[in-house]
Design a protein around this motif. Structure first.
Motif, PDB file in Angstrom:
ATOM      1  N   LYS A  72       0.385  -1.180   0.111  1.00 19.04           N
ATOM      2  CA  LYS A  72      -0.058  -0.152  -0.081  1.00 19.04           C
ATOM      3  C   LYS A  72       0.834   1.041  -0.239  1.00 19.04           C
ATOM      4  N   GLY A  73       2.046   1.192  -0.144  1.00 17.26           N
ATOM      5  CA  GLY A  73       2.824   1.971   0.151  1.00 17.26           C
ATOM      6  C   GLY A  73       4.417   1.971  -0.685  1.00 17.26           C
ATOM      7  N   VAL A  74       4.348   1.292  -1.455  1.00 13.79           N
ATOM      8  CA  VAL A  74       5.782   0.715  -2.325  1.00 13.79           C
ATOM      9  C   VAL A  74       6.429   1.661  -2.502  1.00 13.79           C
ATOM     10  N   HIS A  75       7.584   2.288  -1.766  1.00 11.34           N
ATOM     11  CA  HIS A  75       9.273   2.569  -2.184  1.00 11.34           C
ATOM     12  C   HIS A  75      10.116   1.686  -1.524  1.00 11.34           C
ATOM     13  N   LYS A  76      11.052   2.456  -2.376  1.00 12.10           N
ATOM     14  CA  LYS A  76      13.413   1.939  -1.270  1.00 12.10           C
ATOM     15  C   LYS A  76      13.297   1.280   0.066  1.00 12.10           C
ATOM     16  N   ALA A  77      12.196   2.746   0.321  1.00 18.85           N
ATOM     17  CA  ALA A  77      12.550   2.641   1.924  1.00 18.85           C
ATOM     18  C   ALA A  77      11.655   1.437   3.383  1.00 18.85           C
ATOM     19  N   ARG A  78      10.717   1.572   2.650  1.00 17.42           N
ATOM     20  CA  ARG A  78       9.387   0.419   3.169  1.00 17.42           C
ATOM     21  C   ARG A  78       9.878  -0.768   2.696  1.00 17.42           C
ATOM     22  N   GLU A  79      10.415  -0.952   1.219  1.00 12.92           N
ATOM     23  CA  GLU A  79      10.824  -2.217   1.202  1.00 12.92           C
ATOM     24  C   GLU A  79      11.481  -2.664   1.807  1.00 12.92           C
ATOM     25  N   ASP A  80      12.778  -2.037   2.215  1.00 11.73           N
ATOM     26  CA  ASP A  80      14.365  -3.009   2.512  1.00 11.73           C
ATOM     27  C   ASP A  80      13.409  -2.609   3.997  1.00 11.73           C
ATOM     28  N   ARG A  81      12.777  -2.448   4.580  1.00 14.69           N
ATOM     29  CA  ARG A  81      12.219  -2.176   6.060  1.00 14.69           C
ATOM     30  C   ARG A  81      11.454  -3.684   6.218  1.00 14.69           C
ATOM     31  N   ALA A  82      10.623  -3.712   5.227  1.00 11.92           N
ATOM     32  CA  ALA A  82       9.283  -4.811   5.108  1.00 11.92           C
ATOM     33  C   ALA A  82      10.312  -6.361   5.234  1.00 11.92           C
ATOM     34  N   MET A  83      11.582  -6.014   4.642  1.00  8.16           N
ATOM     35  CA  MET A  83      12.532  -7.377   3.961  1.00  8.16           C
ATOM     36  C   MET A  83      12.989  -7.530   5.652  1.00  8.16           C
ATOM     37  N   ARG A  84      13.499  -6.350   5.984  1.00  8.72           N
ATOM     38  CA  ARG A  84      14.235  -7.185   7.603  1.00  8.72           C
ATOM     39  C   ARG A  84      12.690  -7.323   8.390  1.00  8.72           C
ATOM     40  N   LEU A  85      11.326  -6.965   8.313  1.00  8.26           N
ATOM     41  CA  LEU A  85      10.459  -7.939   9.347  1.00  8.26           C
ATOM     42  C   LEU A  85      10.060  -9.321   8.872  1.00  8.26           C
ATOM     43  N   ILE A  86      10.453  -9.435   7.549  1.00  6.07           N
ATOM     44  CA  ILE A  86      10.047 -10.656   7.197  1.00  6.07           C
ATOM     45  C   ILE A  86      11.375 -11.639   7.689  1.00  6.07           C
ATOM     46  N   GLY A  87      12.751 -11.356   7.335  1.00  4.36           N
ATOM     47  CA  GLY A  87      13.754 -11.620   7.637  1.00  4.36           C
ATOM     48  C   GLY A  87      13.760 -12.620   9.479  1.00  4.36           C
ATOM     49  N   ALA A  88      12.938 -11.253   9.875  1.00  4.51           N
ATOM     50  CA  ALA A  88      13.009 -11.734  10.849  1.00  4.51           C
ATOM     51  C   ALA A  88      11.459 -12.734  11.275  1.00  4.51           C
ATOM     52  N   ALA A  89      10.686 -12.435  10.676  1.00  6.86           N
ATOM     53  CA  ALA A  89      10.027 -13.497  10.734  1.00  6.86           C
ATOM     54  C   ALA A  89      10.295 -15.363  10.596  1.00  6.86           C
ATOM     55  N   PHE A  90      11.325 -15.393   9.625  1.00  9.42           N
ATOM     56  CA  PHE A  90      11.466 -16.380   9.954  1.00  9.42           C
ATOM     57  C   PHE A  90      13.066 -16.713  10.549  1.00  9.42           C
ATOM     58  N   ALA A  91      13.861 -15.646  11.196  1.00  8.46           N
ATOM     59  CA  ALA A  91      14.435 -15.944  12.186  1.00  8.46           C
ATOM     60  C   ALA A  91      13.325 -16.653  13.219  1.00  8.46           C
ATOM     61  N   ALA A  92      11.838 -16.229  13.842  1.00 10.72           N
ATOM     62  CA  ALA A  92      11.536 -16.387  14.329  1.00 10.72           C
ATOM     63  C   ALA A  92      10.907 -17.474  14.635  1.00 10.72           C
ATOM     64  N   LEU A  93      10.330 -18.227  13.358  1.00 11.12           N
ATOM     65  CA  LEU A  93      10.197 -19.120  13.145  1.00 11.12           C
ATOM     66  C   LEU A  93      10.937 -20.405  13.026  1.00 11.12           C
ATOM     67  N   ALA A  94      12.578 -20.420  12.669  1.00 12.30           N
ATOM     68  CA  ALA A  94      13.559 -21.109  12.954  1.00 12.30           C
ATOM     69  C   ALA A  94      13.952 -21.355  14.366  1.00 12.30           C
ATOM     70  N   ALA A  95      13.836 -19.973  15.361  1.00 13.69           N
ATOM     71  CA  ALA A  95      13.780 -20.730  16.355  1.00 13.69           C
ATOM     72  C   ALA A  95      12.715 -21.417  17.645  1.00 13.69           C
ATOM     73  N   TYR A  96      11.815 -20.871  17.122  1.00 12.28           N
ATOM     74  CA  TYR A  96      10.471 -21.690  17.436  1.00 12.28           C
ATOM     75  C   TYR A  96      10.645 -22.940  17.544  1.00 12.28           C
TER      76      TYR A  96
END
Length: 203
Positions: A72-96
């Motif tokens: 809903k707000g595609v731009h570079k800054a939001r894309e980079d932050r979203a990728m970090r959040l997705i990475g954190a979700a994967f890391a949380a899944l692996a840890a759990y």
């Protein structure tokens, strides 16, 4: 570029963005329903695998919300932050999942058979596979790495559903309580790999 061609490209991108949002809304709806179903099944059977899959559904809800926010707000800054959040979700899944495997192995918990759990994980595996490939294809068409990455989160969700399903079925039929531990180890490897990929993509 002519104005007509530019309008066609813009219109096509708009259709892809709406498709991406519909896929995320469908994922959100399924996982929100799944939270109630899995809680009921886990409490009824005492299955740590089903309880863990419920947490995975929470992570998938989080990842979908991140992608809706980004689309809903595609731009570079939001894309980079979203990728970090997705990475954190994967890391949380692996840890759990790692914690889950350790606890099940050392506590000797042996879950009872759960017909509801078997039915829901079977349906979820099929539904999530369809949603995952839809997101990955749409993300490629849009050139949107966030949607592609979240599609892989959904793919992990489908694999995890299949692993939990296999564990539940083998436990019910043969008493092989350890079957889902092996499948879980494979999913941990995949989740860690995708977390690293997402973090490398972001600055």
């Amino acid at each position: 570029m002519s104005s007509a061609k530019a309008t066609t490209i813009t219109g096509g991108r708009g259709l892809l963005l709406r498709r991406g949002l519909r896929l995320e809304y469908a994922t959100l709806g399924w996982n929100l329903i799944g939270l109630g179903v899995l809680a009921t099944a886990a409490l009824g059977s005492g299955s740590p695998a089903l309880a863990g899959f419920g947490l995975d559904s929470l992570i998938e809800v989080f990842a979908s919300l991140v992608v809706v926010w980004q689309l809903k707000g595609v731009h570079k800054a939001r894309e980079d932050r979203a990728m970090r959040l997705i990475g954190a979700a994967f890391a949380a899944l692996a840890a759990y999942l790692l914690l889950q495997l350790v606890l099940v192995f050392f506590t000797g918990v042996r879950p009872a058979t759960s017909g509801l759990g078997i039915l829901w994980t079977a349906l979820t595996s099929v539904v999530m596979l369809g949603l995952a490939w839809g997101k990955i294809r749409t993300g490629h068409a849009l050139g949107n790495p966030v949607l592609r990455a979240e599609g892989k989160v959904t793919l992990v969700d489908a694999y995890l559903a299949g692993a939990v399903l296999a564990g539940l079925v083998l436990n019910a039929l043969l008493g092989w309580w350890w079957a889902d531990l092996l499948a879980g180890a494979v999913i941990i490897y995949y989740a860690v790999r995708e977390a690293r990929h997402a973090f490398r993509h972001s600055p």
